[in-house]
Design a protein around this motif. Sequence first.
Motif, PDB file in Angstrom:
ATOM      1  N   ILE A 116       0.840  -1.196   0.000  1.00 31.30           N
ATOM      2  CA  ILE A 116       0.000   0.000   0.000  1.00 31.30           C
ATOM      3  C   ILE A 116       0.875   1.246   0.000  1.00 31.30           C
ATOM      4  N   GLY A 117       1.953   1.220   0.789  1.00 32.15           N
ATOM      5  CA  GLY A 117       2.871   2.347   0.814  1.00 32.15           C
ATOM      6  C   GLY A 117       3.492   2.615  -0.537  1.00 32.15           C
ATOM      7  N   ILE A 118       3.873   1.550  -1.240  1.00 34.07           N
ATOM      8  CA  ILE A 118       4.454   1.699  -2.578  1.00 34.07           C
ATOM      9  C   ILE A 118       3.469   2.392  -3.509  1.00 34.07           C
ATOM     10  N   LEU A 119       2.205   1.979  -3.435  1.00 35.80           N
ATOM     11  CA  LEU A 119       1.188   2.520  -4.335  1.00 35.80           C
ATOM     12  C   LEU A 119       0.806   3.951  -3.994  1.00 35.80           C
ATOM     13  N   THR A 120       0.562   4.224  -2.730  1.00 35.54           N
ATOM     14  CA  THR A 120       0.088   5.563  -2.357  1.00 35.54           C
ATOM     15  C   THR A 120       1.183   6.616  -2.480  1.00 35.54           C
ATOM     16  N   LYS A 121       2.436   6.221  -2.345  1.00 38.54           N
ATOM     17  CA  LYS A 121       3.525   7.179  -2.551  1.00 38.54           C
ATOM     18  C   LYS A 121       3.550   7.685  -3.992  1.00 38.54           C
ATOM     19  N   ARG A 122       2.959   6.898  -4.894  1.00 38.80           N
ATOM     20  CA  ARG A 122       2.881   7.321  -6.292  1.00 38.80           C
ATOM     21  C   ARG A 122       1.521   7.924  -6.619  1.00 38.80           C
TER      22      ARG A 122
ATOM     23  N   ASN B  24      -8.128   0.593  -3.106  1.00 42.37           N
ATOM     24  CA  ASN B  24      -9.294  -0.096  -2.570  1.00 42.37           C
ATOM     25  C   ASN B  24      -8.815  -1.457  -2.078  1.00 42.37           C
ATOM     26  N   LEU B  25      -8.929  -1.696  -0.797  1.00 36.39           N
ATOM     27  CA  LEU B  25      -8.379  -2.905  -0.174  1.00 36.39           C
ATOM     28  C   LEU B  25      -9.509  -3.758   0.381  1.00 36.39           C
ATOM     29  N   LEU B  26      -9.521  -5.026  -0.023  1.00 40.71           N
ATOM     30  CA  LEU B  26     -10.529  -5.979   0.413  1.00 40.71           C
ATOM     31  C   LEU B  26      -9.840  -7.099   1.176  1.00 40.71           C
ATOM     32  N   VAL B  27     -10.224  -7.303   2.449  1.00 38.53           N
ATOM     33  CA  VAL B  27      -9.548  -8.274   3.309  1.00 38.53           C
ATOM     34  C   VAL B  27     -10.579  -9.139   4.027  1.00 38.53           C
ATOM     35  N   ARG B  28     -10.092 -10.148   4.717  1.00 36.32           N
ATOM     36  CA  ARG B  28     -10.942 -10.936   5.606  1.00 36.32           C
ATOM     37  C   ARG B  28     -10.536 -10.663   7.046  1.00 36.32           C
TER      38      ARG B  28
ATOM     39  N   ARG C 280      -9.233   2.975   0.994  1.00 38.84           N
ATOM     40  CA  ARG C 280     -10.549   2.554   1.460  1.00 38.84           C
ATOM     41  C   ARG C 280     -10.500   1.047   1.705  1.00 38.84           C
ATOM     42  N   ILE C 281     -11.142   0.586   2.766  1.00 46.27           N
ATOM     43  CA  ILE C 281     -11.096  -0.831   3.107  1.00 46.27           C
ATOM     44  C   ILE C 281     -12.511  -1.376   3.266  1.00 46.27           C
ATOM     45  N   ARG C 282     -12.744  -2.515   2.666  1.00 46.13           N
ATOM     46  CA  ARG C 282     -13.948  -3.301   2.917  1.00 46.13           C
ATOM     47  C   ARG C 282     -13.519  -4.700   3.359  1.00 46.13           C
TER      48      ARG C 282
ATOM     49  N   LEU D  89     -14.853  -9.668 -11.528  1.00 45.06           N
ATOM     50  CA  LEU D  89     -14.833 -10.451 -10.288  1.00 45.06           C
ATOM     51  C   LEU D  89     -14.530  -9.565  -9.090  1.00 45.06           C
ATOM     52  N   TYR D  90     -13.554  -8.679  -9.258  1.00 39.44           N
ATOM     53  CA  TYR D  90     -13.227  -7.782  -8.149  1.00 39.44           C
ATOM     54  C   TYR D  90     -14.431  -6.905  -7.809  1.00 39.44           C
ATOM     55  N   GLU D  91     -15.076  -6.364  -8.826  1.00 38.91           N
ATOM     56  CA  GLU D  91     -16.231  -5.502  -8.590  1.00 38.91           C
ATOM     57  C   GLU D  91     -17.338  -6.247  -7.846  1.00 38.91           C
ATOM     58  N   MET D  92     -17.526  -7.533  -8.177  1.00 38.20           N
ATOM     59  CA  MET D  92     -18.539  -8.329  -7.491  1.00 38.20           C
ATOM     60  C   MET D  92     -18.174  -8.492  -6.018  1.00 38.20           C
ATOM     61  N   PHE D  93     -16.908  -8.858  -5.750  1.00 36.31           N
ATOM     62  CA  PHE D  93     -16.477  -9.011  -4.362  1.00 36.31           C
ATOM     63  C   PHE D  93     -16.593  -7.690  -3.606  1.00 36.31           C
ATOM     64  N   TRP D  94     -16.165  -6.610  -4.229  1.00 38.93           N
ATOM     65  CA  TRP D  94     -16.152  -5.300  -3.580  1.00 38.93           C
ATOM     66  C   TRP D  94     -17.569  -4.830  -3.246  1.00 38.93           C
TER      67      TRP D  94
END
Length: 443
Positions: A62-68, A73-77, A97-99, A152-157
């Motif tokens: 996430i740090g690598i991405l947001t620094k740029r 959008n992060l989806l976890v369990r 953002r986290i779901r 698929l990602y959109e469905m999960f999100w």
Amino acid sequence: MDDEVCPAAFLKDRKKKRMMALRDSYGNTASTGYTINWFSHCTSVGCDAYLASPFFTTTEPIGILTKRGCKVNLLVRLCSITPPPILRKAIANPLVRIRYYTDREFHAKLYIVGDVALVGSANLTDSGLKTNREVSVVVRRNDDGFDDLVSLYEMFWSSAETLTADILSQYELAFRQIGDPKEEEEFQFKLEQFVPEAVVPSAKVGSEKVSKERAFLQKYHRKYDEEIIPAFREVEAIFAAFGKRRPEFEGEDPVIEIGRFLGWCRLVEAPGETWKETTLASAAERRQRVLSSLDAWTTSTDTQAGDMYDAEKETDRIHRLRNAMASPEAIAALSYDDLFDALIGVHAFNDRLRHVSGGITGLKAQFAENSLPRIKVTLSHLLYGSGVALNRAYDCIRNEQWKLAGFGEACVMELLGWLDPDRPPVNGRTIKALRFFGFEVHE
């Protein structure tokens, strides 16, 4: 030029360039590439990133991405492997953002950044990204299957629940009380006593009634916790950096002035339907719009602007409201006159005067039809009940056991915001002012 005859410096440079190139697959060895490096190899400045991983123990990608400048959008369990501190660190980043799911059936490891996707076996953990012998394959936008991965990602999100500050606090409480059971099933069972259940689309949701309630709760969490509250906090940060305050608010809670400022902007700078006409804006553009309005606000000679409160009265009413409802005991001790006198300071509630004959007297008589004990029980539940605050707000908006006639969503959310330090006061004017500044928020 063949490798055998290349100068050593040339070989070293070519090897370095090869290591920096986007590979077709990653297996966490020097020869197959380390998964963590994919996040650097694939990233374009300012693109959107969509990450799905049941286990989440490191914010490094996430740090690598947001620094740029990427929005993530992060989806976890939520499970015994995903610790609360790492989620708190991630959610503190304004670009994240986290779901979440609580369901053990959620196993997807899918990462999409701009025009490139990575799908395979690697979780967002140090071992999954660096040391485990994983297999993850790169899929580019022009490849067959890329659009299917996005779908698929959109469905999960869309089916997941929003991780809010309230829910994260409940998750932390669950971790402390559950401990570390060896069986994931045991952890999940106990977890769902603290955190709202979130099941993947392929799993059985339950009864139609539960499904509808969950859909409404998702709507409220996304509206407030993913749109409105981040927008309010952005304005709050700009206000703090602006460094000027009206003398009437000097020494008072800044949220009181920000609330009055947003109401003033809605009435003065975005009257009628003009708030809809401004375009959505980038963060830099939003900042300039807010700063321009703050300049006008701090020099205006009319902070009332046709509203019921000027700056001094605004401060007094919030103090009165907070004192009257400072605890369940304080609410229980109120007479109807004192309770109504405090509630009339809620702008959304006061706005009902436009729809009631007889002015304050008429509104006071109409609201009393709820009965004083019922009003007190509902307000105590909203402000001091157990569980997640927005779920309690949902109860007071839609649940027949709790909701009050003449005290709808805007009233509930504004009152909750004035008493809950973790939630800003939000009403219809707030939302329209934020949209006027270019935030993507919805009524």
